[in-house]
Design a protein around this motif. Structure first.
Motif, PDB file in Angstrom:
ATOM      1  N   GLN A  27       0.826  -1.205   0.000  1.00 10.32           N
ATOM      2  CA  GLN A  27       0.000   0.000   0.000  1.00 10.32           C
ATOM      3  C   GLN A  27       0.861   1.256   0.000  1.00 10.32           C
ATOM      4  OE1 GLN A  27      -3.539   0.036  -0.330  1.00 10.32           O
ATOM      5  NE2 GLN A  27      -2.872   2.097  -0.924  1.00 10.32           N
ATOM      6  N   LYS A  28       1.975   1.212   0.731  1.00 10.85           N
ATOM      7  CA  LYS A  28       2.897   2.365   0.719  1.00 10.85           C
ATOM      8  C   LYS A  28       3.431   2.604  -0.696  1.00 10.85           C
ATOM      9  CE  LYS A  28       4.845   3.151   5.289  1.00 10.85           C
ATOM     10  NZ  LYS A  28       6.095   3.348   6.034  1.00 10.85           N
ATOM     11  N   ILE A  29       3.847   1.530  -1.367  1.00  8.34           N
ATOM     12  CA  ILE A  29       4.358   1.675  -2.735  1.00  8.34           C
ATOM     13  C   ILE A  29       3.252   2.195  -3.648  1.00  8.34           C
ATOM     14  CG2 ILE A  29       5.360   0.479  -4.726  1.00  8.34           C
ATOM     15  CD1 ILE A  29       6.532  -1.568  -2.675  1.00  8.34           C
ATOM     16  N   ALA A  30       2.028   1.674  -3.480  1.00  7.29           N
ATOM     17  CA  ALA A  30       0.900   2.133  -4.304  1.00  7.29           C
ATOM     18  C   ALA A  30       0.656   3.624  -4.108  1.00  7.29           C
ATOM     19  CB  ALA A  30      -0.359   1.334  -3.967  1.00  7.29           C
ATOM     20  N   ASP A  31       0.703   4.092  -2.850  1.00  9.08           N
ATOM     21  CA  ASP A  31       0.462   5.514  -2.578  1.00  9.08           C
ATOM     22  C   ASP A  31       1.527   6.393  -3.243  1.00  9.08           C
ATOM     23  OD1 ASP A  31      -1.758   4.825  -1.082  1.00  9.08           O
ATOM     24  OD2 ASP A  31      -0.724   4.969   0.852  1.00  9.08           O
ATOM     25  N   VAL A  32       2.785   5.964  -3.144  1.00  8.26           N
ATOM     26  CA  VAL A  32       3.871   6.710  -3.791  1.00  8.26           C
ATOM     27  C   VAL A  32       3.684   6.696  -5.308  1.00  8.26           C
ATOM     28  CG1 VAL A  32       6.362   6.722  -4.260  1.00  8.26           C
ATOM     29  CG2 VAL A  32       5.535   6.353  -1.926  1.00  8.26           C
ATOM     30  N   THR A  33       3.264   5.550  -5.845  1.00  6.73           N
ATOM     31  CA  THR A  33       3.106   5.404  -7.293  1.00  6.73           C
ATOM     32  C   THR A  33       2.000   6.296  -7.836  1.00  6.73           C
ATOM     33  OG1 THR A  33       3.898   3.117  -7.114  1.00  6.73           O
ATOM     34  CG2 THR A  33       2.773   3.719  -9.153  1.00  6.73           C
ATOM     35  N   VAL A  34       0.911   6.437  -7.094  1.00  2.32           N
ATOM     36  CA  VAL A  34      -0.169   7.344  -7.506  1.00  2.32           C
ATOM     37  C   VAL A  34       0.363   8.772  -7.610  1.00  2.32           C
ATOM     38  CG1 VAL A  34      -2.350   8.400  -6.793  1.00  2.32           C
ATOM     39  CG2 VAL A  34      -2.046   5.928  -6.602  1.00  2.32           C
ATOM     40  N   ASP A  35       1.053   9.218  -6.562  1.00  2.00           N
ATOM     41  CA  ASP A  35       1.624  10.573  -6.588  1.00  2.00           C
ATOM     42  C   ASP A  35       2.604  10.728  -7.743  1.00  2.00           C
ATOM     43  OD1 ASP A  35       0.196  11.230  -4.331  1.00  2.00           O
ATOM     44  OD2 ASP A  35       1.891  10.963  -2.941  1.00  2.00           O
ATOM     45  N   TYR A  36       3.426   9.717  -7.932  1.00  2.00           N
ATOM     46  CA  TYR A  36       4.482   9.757  -8.948  1.00  2.00           C
ATOM     47  C   TYR A  36       3.900   9.823 -10.363  1.00  2.00           C
ATOM     48  CZ  TYR A  36       8.699   8.082 -11.436  1.00  2.00           C
ATOM     49  OH  TYR A  36       9.773   7.929 -12.287  1.00  2.00           O
ATOM     50  N   LEU A  37       2.918   8.966 -10.658  1.00  2.00           N
ATOM     51  CA  LEU A  37       2.322   8.974 -11.994  1.00  2.00           C
ATOM     52  C   LEU A  37       1.507  10.242 -12.234  1.00  2.00           C
ATOM     53  CD1 LEU A  37       1.279   5.238 -12.463  1.00  2.00           C
ATOM     54  CD2 LEU A  37       3.133   6.453 -13.620  1.00  2.00           C
ATOM     55  N   ASN A  38       0.797  10.706 -11.218  1.00  2.00           N
ATOM     56  CA  ASN A  38       0.058  11.960 -11.386  1.00  2.00           C
ATOM     57  C   ASN A  38       1.007  13.134 -11.599  1.00  2.00           C
ATOM     58  OD1 ASN A  38      -2.627  11.107 -11.396  1.00  2.00           O
ATOM     59  ND2 ASN A  38      -2.762  11.078  -9.162  1.00  2.00           N
ATOM     60  N   MET A  39       2.181  13.086 -10.971  1.00  2.00           N
ATOM     61  CA  MET A  39       3.205  14.109 -11.221  1.00  2.00           C
ATOM     62  C   MET A  39       3.668  14.057 -12.675  1.00  2.00           C
ATOM     63  SD  MET A  39       7.067  14.448  -9.636  1.00  2.00           S
ATOM     64  CE  MET A  39       7.719  13.203 -10.764  1.00  2.00           C
ATOM     65  N   GLN A  40       3.871  12.844 -13.194  1.00  2.00           N
ATOM     66  CA  GLN A  40       4.295  12.690 -14.593  1.00  2.00           C
ATOM     67  C   GLN A  40       3.219  13.226 -15.541  1.00  2.00           C
ATOM     68  OE1 GLN A  40       5.927   8.867 -15.785  1.00  2.00           O
ATOM     69  NE2 GLN A  40       6.546   8.425 -13.699  1.00  2.00           N
ATOM     70  N   ILE A  41       1.965  12.929 -15.235  1.00  2.00           N
ATOM     71  CA  ILE A  41       0.864  13.412 -16.077  1.00  2.00           C
ATOM     72  C   ILE A  41       0.818  14.941 -16.053  1.00  2.00           C
ATOM     73  CG2 ILE A  41      -1.658  13.443 -16.343  1.00  2.00           C
ATOM     74  CD1 ILE A  41      -1.597  10.505 -15.201  1.00  2.00           C
ATOM     75  N   ALA A  42       0.975  15.523 -14.870  1.00  2.00           N
ATOM     76  CA  ALA A  42       0.972  16.986 -14.752  1.00  2.00           C
ATOM     77  C   ALA A  42       2.152  17.607 -15.491  1.00  2.00           C
ATOM     78  CB  ALA A  42       1.001  17.387 -13.274  1.00  2.00           C
ATOM     79  N   ALA A  43       3.276  16.874 -15.531  1.00  2.00           N
ATOM     80  CA  ALA A  43       4.476  17.389 -16.204  1.00  2.00           C
ATOM     81  C   ALA A  43       4.381  17.272 -17.719  1.00  2.00           C
ATOM     82  CB  ALA A  43       5.717  16.658 -15.704  1.00  2.00           C
ATOM     83  N   GLY A  44       3.434  16.460 -18.219  1.00  2.00           N
ATOM     84  CA  GLY A  44       3.207  16.462 -19.655  1.00  2.00           C
ATOM     85  C   GLY A  44       3.316  15.154 -20.409  1.00  2.00           C
ATOM     86  N   VAL A  45       3.389  13.989 -19.708  1.00  2.00           N
ATOM     87  CA  VAL A  45       3.389  12.739 -20.476  1.00  2.00           C
ATOM     88  C   VAL A  45       2.035  12.551 -21.146  1.00  2.00           C
ATOM     89  CG1 VAL A  45       5.149  11.598 -19.046  1.00  2.00           C
ATOM     90  CG2 VAL A  45       2.713  11.279 -18.509  1.00  2.00           C
ATOM     91  N   ASN A  46       2.020  11.797 -22.231  1.00  2.00           N
ATOM     92  CA  ASN A  46       0.793  11.583 -23.011  1.00  2.00           C
ATOM     93  C   ASN A  46       0.136  10.234 -22.755  1.00  2.00           C
ATOM     94  OD1 ASN A  46       3.001  13.035 -25.125  1.00  2.00           O
ATOM     95  ND2 ASN A  46       1.098  14.139 -24.741  1.00  2.00           N
ATOM     96  N   ALA A  47       0.807   9.386 -22.002  1.00  2.00           N
ATOM     97  CA  ALA A  47       0.276   8.084 -21.586  1.00  2.00           C
ATOM     98  C   ALA A  47       1.155   7.603 -20.444  1.00  2.00           C
ATOM     99  CB  ALA A  47       0.307   7.080 -22.739  1.00  2.00           C
ATOM    100  N   VAL A  48       0.658   6.630 -19.671  1.00  2.00           N
ATOM    101  CA  VAL A  48       1.492   6.014 -18.631  1.00  2.00           C
ATOM    102  C   VAL A  48       1.351   4.505 -18.703  1.00  2.00           C
ATOM    103  CG1 VAL A  48       1.490   7.976 -17.034  1.00  2.00           C
ATOM    104  CG2 VAL A  48      -0.328   6.262 -16.867  1.00  2.00           C
ATOM    105  N   GLN A  49       2.433   3.816 -18.338  1.00  2.00           N
ATOM    106  CA  GLN A  49       2.406   2.352 -18.300  1.00  2.00           C
ATOM    107  C   GLN A  49       2.851   1.887 -16.920  1.00  2.00           C
ATOM    108  OE1 GLN A  49       3.335  -0.075 -21.677  1.00  2.00           O
ATOM    109  NE2 GLN A  49       4.734  -1.387 -20.527  1.00  2.00           N
ATOM    110  N   ILE A  50       2.140   0.913 -16.386  1.00  2.00           N
ATOM    111  CA  ILE A  50       2.503   0.284 -15.111  1.00  2.00           C
ATOM    112  C   ILE A  50       3.152  -1.056 -15.430  1.00  2.00           C
ATOM    113  CG2 ILE A  50       1.617  -0.625 -12.930  1.00  2.00           C
ATOM    114  CD1 ILE A  50      -0.734   1.392 -13.252  1.00  2.00           C
ATOM    115  N   PHE A  51       4.393  -1.222 -14.978  1.00  2.00           N
ATOM    116  CA  PHE A  51       5.177  -2.429 -15.259  1.00  2.00           C
ATOM    117  C   PHE A  51       5.144  -3.373 -14.060  1.00  2.00           C
ATOM    118  CE2 PHE A  51       7.085   0.365 -18.401  1.00  2.00           C
ATOM    119  CZ  PHE A  51       7.532  -0.476 -19.412  1.00  2.00           C
TER     120      PHE A  51
END
Length: 344
Positions: free
Chosen positions: A182-206
């Motif tokens: 859950q800790k990793i998931a919480d960090v990942t949500v913040d991290y991907l939303n940061m990437q989206i705000a910074a301008g990525v056009n898609a995201v992939q979860i590996f």
């Protein structure tokens, strides 16, 4: 990005040919990558926005790929949380302080976005460069590691062939395992939303190591956390879900409602697509080892997959996993050319 073949396919819209990009498309199979790598450590490359942008752009410039993917690593979230990460030549990633118990889990931090700002900075540099390509409209894919895969590295202290420590941690200390996930998931949500705000056009979860899990364990220790992440993302861009094991787990993966399920090479991709809900695209699924073969074989295997998907909306050509470092560059370039010449 409305004219991007990749974005159209990711949103299950019709395209005149499948768009193509490849996992690990900016990497060790490229001489130009080594010209950069020989000057810097891997983490220096990830953490220096201009260098990360240089590497991200290599497959755009040299392969003519339909989408760029951010040059980074799935373990930067684990490092930001407090993992002592290093990369050793010939060994791979290492965490010097592996997680062994609940006390170790509790010591890991989740309010760590400031430690990952170099990724947002790199995204802005890359998008500035992509914008200079004019009408090409090459989208940028951001990404993160799935909680189970990141956990496996934190617990094992590095790569593993059997994930014994990870499984014993899950089985014998489930409370600690779920708290860590859950800790990793919480960090990942913040991290991907940061990437989206910074301008990525898609995201992939590996979820690179999901294949290590049984059906029940995948649902409990992987799927529910990916579902949690996707439900909390700013869904202004397409979301791709990838795991090694998607040929088995695709029906569960679809429950998390990604836009795209990325398929490993063990399944018939048309069969997988037919079992997914309407509106979920597929990505894949050439066996990367085919790229070692003669060009006639490469062309045949590529066309088999494309023909198999004829008439289906929502198909992105990719590999079932990443490019190996000793695959000949010319073979990768040839594969891209075969795909780009195809028309439905």
């Amino acid at each position: 990005m409305k004219n991007s073949l990749f974005i159209k396919a990711a949103l299950s819209q019709e395209t005149e040919r499948p768009p193509v990009w490849m996992m690990r498309q900016a990497g060790r199979f490229m001489p130009e990558y080594w010209e950069i790598k020989n000057k810097y450590s891997f983490l220096e490359m990830c953490k220096t926005p201009e260098i990360a942008a240089d590497v991200t752009m290599l497959p755009v410039d040299l392969l003519g790929i339909d989408a760029a993917i951010l040059f980074s690593d799935i373990l930067v979230t684990g490092e930001a949380m407090g993992g002592q990460l290093s990369f050793e030549q010939g060994v791979g990633p290492r965490f010097a302080n592996p997680v062994q118990n609940l006390k170790d889990v509790e010591a890991l931090e989740v309010d760590v976005l400031d430690r990952l700002q170099y990724v947002a900075d790199a995204i802005r540099v890359i998008q500035s460069r992509l914008s200079k390509l004019g009408d090409q409209q090459i989208p940028l894919i951001g990404f993160a590691g799935a909680p189970f895969t990141v956990m496996s590295y934190l617990v094992e202290g590095g790569s593993s062939k059997d994930f014994k420590k990870t499984k014993l941690f899950m089985f014998n200390q489930p409370e600690a395992a779920h708290k860590l996930l859950q800790k990793i998931a919480d960090v990942t949500v913040d991290y991907l939303n940061m990437q989206i705000a910074a301008g990525v056009n898609a995201v992939q979860i590996f979820d690179s190591w999901a294949l290590a899990l049984s059906w029940d364990d995948y649902r409990e220790f992987s799927h529910q956390y990916i579902q949690n992440i996707i439900s909390r993302l700013n869904r202004t861009v397409p979301v791709i879900s990838f795991c090694k094991g998607s040929s088995v787990f695709a029906p569960i993966m679809a429950e998390a409602k990604p836009d795209v399920v990325s398929v490993d090479w063990n399944a018939d991709i048309r069969n997988i697509k037919s079992k997914l809900p309407q509106g979920i695209a597929v990505q894949g699924n050439l066996d990367p080892f085919v790229l070692y073969a003669d060009k006639a074989v490469i062309k045949d295997r590529i066309l088999r997959i494309i023909e198999r998907m004829r008439g289906e909306k929502g198909f992105i050509f990719n590999l079932g996993h990443g490019i190996m470092p000793d695959i000949p560059f010319d073979n990768v370039k040839y594969a891209v050319e075969v795909i780009k010449e195809f028309r439905y």
